[in-house]
Design a protein around this motif. Structure first.
Motif, short mmCIF file in Angstrom:
data_model
loop_
_atom_site.label_atom_id
_atom_site.label_comp_id
_atom_site.label_asym_id
_atom_site.label_seq_id
_atom_site.Cartn_x
_atom_site.Cartn_y
_atom_site.Cartn_z
N PRO A 1 74.84 44.24 79.10
CA PRO A 1 75.14 44.11 77.66
C PRO A 1 74.97 42.67 77.19
N ILE A 2 74.42 42.51 75.97
CA ILE A 2 74.29 41.18 75.38
C ILE A 2 74.92 41.11 73.99
N SER A 3 75.33 42.27 73.44
CA SER A 3 75.86 42.25 72.08
C SER A 3 76.74 43.47 71.83
N ILE A 4 77.86 43.22 71.15
CA ILE A 4 78.76 44.29 70.69
C ILE A 4 78.86 44.19 69.18
N MET A 5 78.73 45.33 68.49
CA MET A 5 78.87 45.40 67.03
C MET A 5 79.93 46.43 66.67
N PHE B 1 63.18 46.08 78.61
CA PHE B 1 63.72 47.22 77.90
C PHE B 1 64.95 46.79 77.11
N ILE B 2 64.91 47.01 75.81
CA ILE B 2 66.08 46.77 74.96
C ILE B 2 66.81 48.09 74.84
N VAL B 3 67.99 48.16 75.41
CA VAL B 3 68.76 49.41 75.47
C VAL B 3 69.87 49.37 74.43
N SER B 4 70.04 50.46 73.69
CA SER B 4 71.05 50.48 72.62
C SER B 4 71.94 51.72 72.72
N ASP C 1 77.56 53.03 78.94
CA ASP C 1 76.29 53.73 78.75
C ASP C 1 75.09 52.78 78.82
N LEU C 2 75.30 51.51 78.57
CA LEU C 2 74.24 50.53 78.80
C LEU C 2 74.07 50.29 80.30
N VAL D 1 74.14 46.53 72.58
CA VAL D 1 72.75 46.32 72.97
C VAL D 1 72.73 45.62 74.32
N GLY D 2 71.79 46.04 75.17
CA GLY D 2 71.65 45.40 76.48
C GLY D 2 70.18 45.25 76.85
N LEU D 3 69.93 44.49 77.90
CA LEU D 3 68.57 44.25 78.38
C LEU D 3 68.43 44.75 79.82
N ALA D 4 67.28 45.38 80.09
CA ALA D 4 67.03 45.90 81.44
C ALA D 4 65.59 45.62 81.85
N ASN D 5 65.39 45.39 83.14
CA ASN D 5 64.04 45.23 83.66
C ASN D 5 63.42 46.58 84.02
#
Length: 456
Positions: free
Chosen positions: A166-170, A128-131, A158-159, A227-231
């Motif tokens: 979290p894997i990215s901040i913009m 799951f790509i969470v934004s 919130d991620l 953006v973050g990643l979840a299983n």
């Protein structure tokens, strides 16, 4: 701030003469900028000319429709948009309708959840790509480091509550034409501090002026995308009757910092500068019973009044909580300030973590989090009484409703008030719903036009 373009349009609509409008614009320029009157007149004349040109009649019906917009006759402030109460929630449900397209995410704006998500099919399993997109607190414009810190921390929270790392901040920041460049760097310092503390890289950004040449003043605004990643996703829809509701301690973020600043109690700001929420989430991620947790969320939008209402609405459940378990979890200095300022602590963002889980693992979760020095209590449970949110108080049982606006936590907000007449509320709702329907129709017609002209 002075919106020169908006001012020119309003004064033109009121029938004011060209020379009177230019004189008003000159006054605004001389107030904000250290320039001569001749220079101010030259700029004001250019502003007037641009606005006049933009109002030239358009014969093309398609362009007329594109350049015009549906009007509700209700202002953003009047409806309480951004004020995290009933009025704001109502508008966001309509925005969610407008967001619906044939491309369906796993977690969409219609879910009224903390973040959105799509599924990515990996080599071995789906991910799951969470934004999340989070706007900075508007009243922290003159305190950019705090603004950057709190908006970034909020986006990452919130991620985490959806089960994602979290894997990215913009970064998106807009500055008034007269803002000191130092504000930009200070804001980025606050963003980068959270990035460093959470080991999350900053990967992209945008820096613009508010309104370009047409807005003068020193304010800043903007937001953070993350953006973050979840299983697996900890969706609100996963909540079940019988679930225990756990809550960690909270000291607030941007809202509490704003209350402290404009209430003349600046020492309380320090209480908000922590990452205990994220630390609690990391503890849960590493636990053996993380897969049994149904949902997590943060106490932000309109406080417990707002968040529990949204949770119950989405999960189609009822909720009962105990005030005597909640109050001790609010940072004592923050709670003292809120009482001193006559602010309802149940209606403001506390930045506490809510955990919805089977009662069978409630004790283990509390014990593990307490080991790390973070307060946590069982504050209530989920039941089958759809959308009934009740709180047990020392005086008995009371229903917990979101107000039209969140708790008024600054003197100006208190002057505006938290509630409006019920008849007026319904009248505005009808007008706004009609406006949203028109916008949806405009979108559909435009997409049809684009498709029909794509091959021409």
């Amino acid at each position: 701030m002075a919106d020169l373009e908006g001012l020119t349009r309003v004064l033109s609509d009121r029938g004011m003469r060209r020379d009177e409008i230019i004189e008003k614009l000159v006054t605004e320029y001389l107030f904000y900028k250290n320039i001569s009157k001749n220079e101010a007149e030259r700029l004001a004349t250019a502003v007037f000319k641009e606005v006049k040109n933009s109002r030239e009649p358009i014969k093309d019906l398609l362009l007329q429709n594109i350049l015009d917009f549906p009007k509700a006759g209700i202002t953003i402030g009047k409806q309480g948009v951004g004020c995290r109460g009933w009025g704001d929630f109502f508008v966001h449900k309509l925005i969610a309708d407008l967001s619906e397209t044939r491309s369906k995410p796993e977690l969409s704006p219609k879910s009224l959840d903390d973040a959105g998500a799509v599924i990515f099919q990996g080599m071995q399993n789906e991910i799951f790509i969470v934004s999340k997109m989070e706007g900075m607190h508007s009243r922290l414009s003159d305190y950019p480091f705090l603004a950057g810190f709190h908006v970034t921390r909020a986006a990452l929270r919130d991620l985490y509550v959806k089960g994602a790392r979290p894997i990215s901040i913009m970064v998106d920041i807009h500055l008034g034409d007269d803002a000191d460049v130092g504000k930009l760097f200070d804001f980025m310092g606050g963003v980068a501090a959270v990035a460093e503390l959470t080991n999350t890289p900053i990967t992209a950004g945008s820096t613009l002026r508010i309104g370009g040449d047409m807005v003068i003043g020193t304010r800043i605004t903007g937001g953070i995308a993350a953006v973050g990643l979840a299983n697996r996703l900890l969706k609100r829809a996963n909540i079940q009757p019988g679930d225990a509701i756990l809550m960690t301690e909270g000291a607030g973020g941007g809202t509490i910092a704003t209350t402290a600043i404009y209430g003349g109690m600046q020492d309380v700001i320090k209480e908000t500068l922590n990452i205990k929420f994220i630390q609690a989430c990391e503890i849960l991620f590493q636990s053996e019973w993380f897969s049994d947790i149904h949902c997590m969320c943060d106490v932000t939008n309109g406080g417990l009044r707002g968040d529990l209402h949204e949770v119950a609405y989405e999960a189609k459940v009822g909720i009962t909580v105990e005030e005597e378990k909640i109050t001790p979890l609010v940072n004592k200095n923050v709670l003292s300030m809120l009482k001193n300022r006559n602010v309802d602590y149940l209606g403001v963002s506390l930045d506490a973590l809510l955990i919805f889980c089977p009662a069978s693992i409630s004790d283990q979760i509390r014990a593990r989090i307490r080991e790390k020095g973070i307060k946590i209590e069982l504050i209530g449970e989920v039941n089958e009484q759809y959308n009934e949110i009740k709180m047990i108080t020392e005086d008995g049982e009371a229903k917990l409703f979101p107000r039209f606006r969140e708790s008024a936590y600054t003197p100006v907000k208190q002057a505006i008030g938290e509630e409006i007449d019920e008849g007026e509320k319904q009248f505005m709702a009808e007008k706004i719903e009609e406006c949203a329907t028109q916008a949806l129709g405009k979108r559909s017609k435009f997409v049809e036009w684009m498709k029909s002209n794509a091959l021409k």
